[in-house]
Design an enzyme around this catalytic site. Structure first.
Site: not given
Ligand code: IMP
Ligand code: MG
Length: 190
Positions: A56, A112, A115, A143, A164-165
């Site tokens: 990522g 990246d 979470d 997040k 979610f992205v």
């Protein structure tokens, strides 16, 4: 801009799910430049090693180090915690090890997105065993409402909601990393 580069999209359709724009290429590039400037100032007199977490972080890493004006080195390693799903499995596996020696070095872990924070916690514990001089973390996205572990993220690009992205290195089942902007999964109610 070269004609072949992909254009911003109003939406990205994945099966029966729709992703809508969250951060434009311009917003991302501006913030990445600011982070590069901050890191340049903080590491004056040092030659830090930027350690990217694959896959990522590869686009973010490449844009970030172009905005860093001191000498630096780079390396990558690979973890897996998500499989092909949108929810974390809660387990971390090492898939590709680091090649450089971090002993006595200032290291900057490049993520990246953070979470739950499990990956960063695992990485920091792993690196501490190799006696680096310092460890800092830079993550393009965080997040905050999803954080489950006590970790410190030293440089944050953007705090985002727990949705979610995809895009700019971030995938959904390994696809969409090549998008130049970041898109978020549209809520059922929108
Ligand atoms: P954590 O260990 O729960 O903090 O998860 C971190 C990793 O999960 C990131 O490095 C990403 O690879 C992946 N991840 C977390 N959220 C997303 C997302 O919204 N889109 C794509 N990948 C994500
Ligand atoms: Mg990652």
């Amino acid at each position: 801009m070269p004609e072949l580069m992909n254009e911003p999209k109003e939406k990205v359709i994945v099966g029966d799910e729709i992703f809508v724009p969250l951060l434009t290429e311009e917003q991302i590039q501006k913030r990445v430049a600011e982070l590069g400037e901050e890191i340049t100032k903080d590491y004056e007199g040092s030659v830090p090693v930027f350690i990217g977490v694959l896959n990522g972080s590869f686009l973010f890493m490449s844009d970030l180090i172009k905005c860093v004006e001191i000498d630096c080195e780079i390396d990558f390693f690979k973890l897996s915690s998500y499989g092909d799903a949108k929810l974390s499995s809660g387990k971390v596996k090492m898939l590709k090890e680091l090649n450089c020696d971090v002993n006595g070095r200032d290291i900057i872990i490049v993520e990246d997105i953070v979470d739950s924070g499990l990956s960063i916690k695992y990485i920091e514990e792993l690196f501490e065993e190799n006696n680096p001089k310092s460890i800092k973390v830079v993550s393009l996205l965080v997040k905050p409402e999803s954080l489950k572990y006590k970790i410190k993220i030293d440089y944050i690009g953007f705090n985002i909601a727990s949705q979610f992205v995809i895009g700019y290195g971030l995938d959904y089942a390994q696809k969409y990393r090549n998008l130049r902007s970041i898109y978020v999964l549209r809520k059922e109610t929108e």
